[in-house]
Design a protein around this motif. Structure first.
Motif, PDB file in Angstrom:
ATOM      1  N   ARG A 279       2.831   9.867 -24.987  1.00 11.51           N
ATOM      2  CA  ARG A 279       1.719   9.397 -24.023  1.00 11.51           C
ATOM      3  C   ARG A 279       1.015   7.924 -24.406  1.00 11.51           C
ATOM      4  NH1 ARG A 279      -1.212  13.220 -21.213  1.00 11.51           N
ATOM      5  NH2 ARG A 279      -3.429  13.320 -20.761  1.00 11.51           N
ATOM      6  N   SER A 280       0.494   8.023 -25.632  1.00 12.78           N
ATOM      7  CA  SER A 280      -0.189   6.785 -25.991  1.00 12.78           C
ATOM      8  C   SER A 280       0.718   5.621 -25.824  1.00 12.78           C
ATOM      9  CB  SER A 280      -0.762   7.055 -27.237  1.00 12.78           C
ATOM     10  OG  SER A 280       0.123   7.004 -28.051  1.00 12.78           O
ATOM     11  N   VAL A 281       1.825   5.339 -25.499  1.00  7.68           N
ATOM     12  CA  VAL A 281       2.828   4.937 -25.022  1.00  7.68           C
ATOM     13  C   VAL A 281       1.851   4.821 -23.699  1.00  7.68           C
ATOM     14  CG1 VAL A 281       5.252   3.527 -24.534  1.00  7.68           C
ATOM     15  CG2 VAL A 281       3.730   4.348 -26.915  1.00  7.68           C
ATOM     16  N   GLN A 282       2.339   5.365 -22.788  1.00 10.51           N
ATOM     17  CA  GLN A 282       2.359   5.572 -21.793  1.00 10.51           C
ATOM     18  C   GLN A 282       1.328   4.808 -20.682  1.00 10.51           C
ATOM     19  OE1 GLN A 282       3.128   9.212 -19.650  1.00 10.51           O
ATOM     20  NE2 GLN A 282       3.876   8.240 -17.728  1.00 10.51           N
ATOM     21  N   LEU A 283       0.459   5.558 -22.001  1.00  5.38           N
ATOM     22  CA  LEU A 283      -1.312   5.401 -20.879  1.00  5.38           C
ATOM     23  C   LEU A 283      -0.955   3.803 -21.730  1.00  5.38           C
ATOM     24  CD1 LEU A 283      -3.605   8.394 -22.486  1.00  5.38           C
ATOM     25  CD2 LEU A 283      -2.656   7.539 -20.002  1.00  5.38           C
ATOM     26  N   ARG A 284      -0.754   3.380 -22.795  1.00  6.38           N
ATOM     27  CA  ARG A 284      -1.318   1.213 -23.040  1.00  6.38           C
ATOM     28  C   ARG A 284      -0.168   1.125 -21.511  1.00  6.38           C
ATOM     29  NH1 ARG A 284      -1.552  -3.195 -24.222  1.00  6.38           N
ATOM     30  NH2 ARG A 284      -1.822  -3.956 -26.072  1.00  6.38           N
ATOM     31  N   ARG A 285       0.414   1.290 -21.254  1.00  5.65           N
ATOM     32  CA  ARG A 285       1.729   0.311 -20.237  1.00  5.65           C
ATOM     33  C   ARG A 285       0.376   0.672 -18.974  1.00  5.65           C
ATOM     34  NH1 ARG A 285       6.131   3.284 -16.973  1.00  5.65           N
ATOM     35  NH2 ARG A 285       7.337   1.331 -15.470  1.00  5.65           N
ATOM     36  N   TYR A 286       0.004   0.820 -18.832  1.00  9.01           N
ATOM     37  CA  TYR A 286      -0.573   1.204 -17.623  1.00  9.01           C
ATOM     38  C   TYR A 286      -2.362   0.213 -17.983  1.00  9.01           C
ATOM     39  CZ  TYR A 286       2.523   3.640 -15.136  1.00  9.01           C
ATOM     40  OH  TYR A 286       4.073   4.501 -14.589  1.00  9.01           O
ATOM     41  N   LEU A 287      -3.097   0.945 -18.533  1.00  8.19           N
ATOM     42  CA  LEU A 287      -4.561   0.349 -19.074  1.00  8.19           C
ATOM     43  C   LEU A 287      -4.675  -1.569 -19.257  1.00  8.19           C
ATOM     44  CD1 LEU A 287      -5.868   2.899 -21.967  1.00  8.19           C
ATOM     45  CD2 LEU A 287      -6.143   2.321 -18.876  1.00  8.19           C
ATOM     46  N   ALA A 288      -4.006  -2.229 -20.044  1.00  6.11           N
ATOM     47  CA  ALA A 288      -2.825  -3.515 -20.741  1.00  6.11           C
ATOM     48  C   ALA A 288      -3.086  -4.536 -19.204  1.00  6.11           C
ATOM     49  CB  ALA A 288      -2.176  -3.839 -21.403  1.00  6.11           C
TER      50      ALA A 288
ATOM     51  N   LEU B 291       0.958  -1.354   0.149  1.00  6.44           N
ATOM     52  CA  LEU B 291       0.016  -0.268  -0.014  1.00  6.44           C
ATOM     53  C   LEU B 291       0.630   1.217   0.273  1.00  6.44           C
ATOM     54  CD1 LEU B 291      -2.581  -0.854   2.710  1.00  6.44           C
ATOM     55  CD2 LEU B 291      -2.906  -0.985  -0.001  1.00  6.44           C
ATOM     56  N   LEU B 292       2.324   1.226   0.655  1.00 11.19           N
ATOM     57  CA  LEU B 292       3.039   2.484   1.014  1.00 11.19           C
ATOM     58  C   LEU B 292       4.373   2.612  -0.461  1.00 11.19           C
ATOM     59  CD1 LEU B 292       3.528   2.526   5.094  1.00 11.19           C
ATOM     60  CD2 LEU B 292       1.767   4.201   2.928  1.00 11.19           C
ATOM     61  N   GLU B 293       4.024   1.584  -1.488  1.00 17.19           N
ATOM     62  CA  GLU B 293       5.074   1.548  -2.616  1.00 17.19           C
ATOM     63  C   GLU B 293       4.833   2.433  -3.530  1.00 17.19           C
ATOM     64  OE1 GLU B 293       7.054  -2.140  -4.945  1.00 17.19           O
ATOM     65  OE2 GLU B 293       4.917  -2.626  -3.940  1.00 17.19           O
ATOM     66  N   GLU B 294       5.927   3.083  -3.919  1.00 11.84           N
ATOM     67  CA  GLU B 294       6.307   4.346  -4.803  1.00 11.84           C
ATOM     68  C   GLU B 294       5.325   3.924  -5.793  1.00 11.84           C
ATOM     69  OE1 GLU B 294       9.328   6.679  -4.149  1.00 11.84           O
ATOM     70  OE2 GLU B 294       9.039   6.928  -2.014  1.00 11.84           O
ATOM     71  N   GLU B 295       6.865   3.180  -6.302  1.00 11.67           N
ATOM     72  CA  GLU B 295       6.596   2.748  -8.017  1.00 11.67           C
ATOM     73  C   GLU B 295       5.865   1.539  -8.097  1.00 11.67           C
ATOM     74  OE1 GLU B 295       7.560   4.549 -10.614  1.00 11.67           O
ATOM     75  OE2 GLU B 295       8.858   5.671  -9.086  1.00 11.67           O
ATOM     76  N   THR B 296       4.819   1.439  -9.078  1.00  5.43           N
ATOM     77  CA  THR B 296       3.864   0.247  -8.850  1.00  5.43           C
ATOM     78  C   THR B 296       2.918   0.052 -10.246  1.00  5.43           C
ATOM     79  OG1 THR B 296       1.826   1.435  -7.424  1.00  5.43           O
ATOM     80  CG2 THR B 296       3.364   0.477  -6.217  1.00  5.43           C
ATOM     81  N   ARG B 297       2.364  -0.681 -10.682  1.00  5.87           N
ATOM     82  CA  ARG B 297       2.675  -1.404 -11.270  1.00  5.87           C
ATOM     83  C   ARG B 297       0.605  -1.488 -11.607  1.00  5.87           C
ATOM     84  NH1 ARG B 297       4.667  -3.293 -16.901  1.00  5.87           N
ATOM     85  NH2 ARG B 297       3.039  -2.999 -17.822  1.00  5.87           N
ATOM     86  N   PRO B 298      -0.530  -1.739 -12.377  1.00  3.82           N
ATOM     87  CA  PRO B 298      -1.861  -2.308 -11.965  1.00  3.82           C
ATOM     88  C   PRO B 298      -2.035  -4.040 -11.673  1.00  3.82           C
ATOM     89  CG  PRO B 298      -2.520  -1.226 -13.463  1.00  3.82           C
ATOM     90  CD  PRO B 298      -0.631  -0.877 -13.263  1.00  3.82           C
ATOM     91  N   ARG B 299      -2.175  -3.915 -10.259  1.00  2.00           N
ATOM     92  CA  ARG B 299      -2.796  -5.292  -9.498  1.00  2.00           C
ATOM     93  C   ARG B 299      -3.211  -5.917  -8.917  1.00  2.00           C
ATOM     94  NH1 ARG B 299       1.200  -7.204  -5.262  1.00  2.00           N
ATOM     95  NH2 ARG B 299       2.476  -5.444  -4.956  1.00  2.00           N
ATOM     96  N   VAL B 300      -3.570  -7.101  -8.440  1.00  2.00           N
ATOM     97  CA  VAL B 300      -4.314  -7.669  -7.872  1.00  2.00           C
ATOM     98  C   VAL B 300      -3.755  -8.671  -7.149  1.00  2.00           C
ATOM     99  CG1 VAL B 300      -6.883  -8.779  -7.570  1.00  2.00           C
ATOM    100  CG2 VAL B 300      -6.272  -6.441  -8.611  1.00  2.00           C
ATOM    101  N   GLU B 301      -4.129  -8.471  -5.702  1.00  2.00           N
ATOM    102  CA  GLU B 301      -3.833 -10.063  -4.967  1.00  2.00           C
ATOM    103  C   GLU B 301      -5.058 -10.483  -3.858  1.00  2.00           C
ATOM    104  OE1 GLU B 301      -0.857 -11.625  -5.250  1.00  2.00           O
ATOM    105  OE2 GLU B 301       0.255 -10.158  -6.835  1.00  2.00           O
ATOM    106  N   PRO B 302      -4.916 -11.367  -4.016  1.00  4.26           N
ATOM    107  CA  PRO B 302      -5.740 -11.678  -3.172  1.00  4.26           C
ATOM    108  C   PRO B 302      -4.945 -11.785  -1.506  1.00  4.26           C
ATOM    109  CG  PRO B 302      -5.389 -13.544  -4.063  1.00  4.26           C
ATOM    110  CD  PRO B 302      -5.235 -11.973  -4.740  1.00  4.26           C
ATOM    111  N   VAL B 303      -6.290 -12.032  -0.304  1.00  7.85           N
ATOM    112  CA  VAL B 303      -5.157 -11.442   0.479  1.00  7.85           C
ATOM    113  C   VAL B 303      -5.864 -12.207   2.215  1.00  7.85           C
ATOM    114  CG1 VAL B 303      -3.368 -11.212   3.172  1.00  7.85           C
ATOM    115  CG2 VAL B 303      -3.426  -9.842   0.620  1.00  7.85           C
ATOM    116  N   ALA B 304      -6.417 -13.466   2.469  1.00  7.56           N
ATOM    117  CA  ALA B 304      -7.057 -14.022   3.264  1.00  7.56           C
ATOM    118  C   ALA B 304      -8.496 -13.804   2.456  1.00  7.56           C
ATOM    119  CB  ALA B 304      -6.741 -13.175   4.521  1.00  7.56           C
TER     120      ALA B 304
END
Length: 342
Positions: free
Chosen positions: A208-217, A76-89
């Motif tokens: 800008r389009s490359v950067q958006l694509r990098r996160y949307l995928a 939660l406090l990490e600085e550099e992140t990419r979209p992801r989901v991790e189930p915990v309990a």
């Protein structure tokens, strides 16, 4: 349990805490301060805490008082992140990207710089913790907060999560529309030969389009994982809504790919226009050099400082030379037009 009362939410009253809301299960909410948030118990209802990730007070609360696993708090406090989901309990650690305006919501006329910024969340059956960096204003969360103020907000955590995903994707549409309009504008400028300022704008648009694509995928993959999660608080209607959000996001990604392809075509067109302009200018310079060649040769010959130059003592010599040069230049001009250089 406290009696829920829908009221105007104070934004950012506590250091590091943007707001703390107790959902009443009927679309409304009660505002909590940090002291009342500390006294909250699961039996009180669903609580939503929204922090500034890079604020020391928020980091201290997440580490000491959230009751979350250390793996979750670090993420939660990490600085550099990419979209992801991790189930915990029985909960989900979720990192997404949302449209952000870098000017305060109280000054909408200054909201000109639009970008995607990280939104870190922990969601379980009765608690939602969200964090974003200070100085950013995610419009999706603002809209949900205002809906809760009016008693028209989400009822459950699964409902709230689906709504956040929906509004995060919804806010991408005007960004992509603006990029598409800019591509059309650049296309018109190239077509009309106004290529002087196109290169820089086209380079920024492609980046800008490359950067958006990098996160949307990866965001699509993250939302897809939420849809298929077995969390008991995610109802079928929540998963159905998330499926619709994923379909919309996939269309936006295809839309973004089309914009990227169009910018590539425009770049090729711009290169062609510039090459043609260079070739045309080179032809003109070559034609000018050809026109000046006869006068230069004559001037060079008669300008030599040696004896025996004809016409030194002839009164009409200069007139004859000028006529000769004129006739030669006209003949050269006719020849250049004949071969298509002019």
């Amino acid at each position: 349990m406290e009696t829920p009362v829908t009221s105007k939410v104070s934004y950012g009253a506590e250091p590091g805490l943007r707001f703390a809301l107790l959902l009443d299960g009927c679309g409304g909410c009660t505002q909590l301060d940090i002291a009342r948030a500390r006294r909250w118990k699961p039996d009180d209802g669903i609580i939503w805490l929204h922090f500034e990730r890079d604020h020391a007070a928020a980091a201290d609360w997440i580490n000491r008082e959230s009751g979350l696993d250390s793996f979750v708090t670090e993420a939660l406090l990490e600085e550099e992140t990419r979209p992801r989901v991790e189930p915990v309990a029985d909960g989900l650690l979720i990192i997404l990207r949302g449209v952000c305006a870098t000017a305060p919501e109280e000054e909408p006329e200054k909201q000109t710089d639009i970008d995607l910024v990280p939104l870190h969340m922990w969601v379980d059956v009765n608690k939602v913790i969200s964090l974003r960096d200070s100085g950013h204003y995610i419009t999706a969360l603002r809209d949900i907060r205002r809906a809760l103020e009016k008693g028209k907000g989400p009822h459950r955590t699964g409902d709230l999560l689906a709504l956040i995903g929906d509004k995060l994707v919804r806010d991408l549409e005007p960004v992509l529309d603006a990029m598409d309009e800019e591509v059309d504008e650049l296309d018109e400028m190239i077509f009309h030969g106004e290529a002087s300022e196109v290169r820089q704008r086209l380079k920024l648009l492609r980046r800008r389009s490359v950067q958006l694509r990098r996160y949307l995928a990866p965001q699509r993959d993250a939302l897809n994982r939420i849809e298929h999660d077995d969390a008991p608080w995610l109802l079928e209607r929540d998963k159905l809504r998330m499926r619709e959000v994923i379909d919309k996001l996939m269309r936006f990604i295809e839309y973004l790919d089309a914009i990227r392809d169009r910018t590539g075509i425009l770049h090729d067109d711009l290169s062609t226009v510039i090459s043609e302009r260079i070739a045309r200018n080179s032809n003109r310079l070559a034609a000018l050099a050809a026109l000046l060649l006869p006068p230069s040769v004559v001037a060079g010959l008669f300008g030599m400082n040696v004896g025996g130059i004809p016409g030194v003592n002839d009164t009409w010599a200069f007139v004859i030379i000028v006529m000769f040069v004129t006739i030669t230049s006209i003949a050269t001009l006719w020849l250049l037009r004949r071969i298509g250089w002019l």
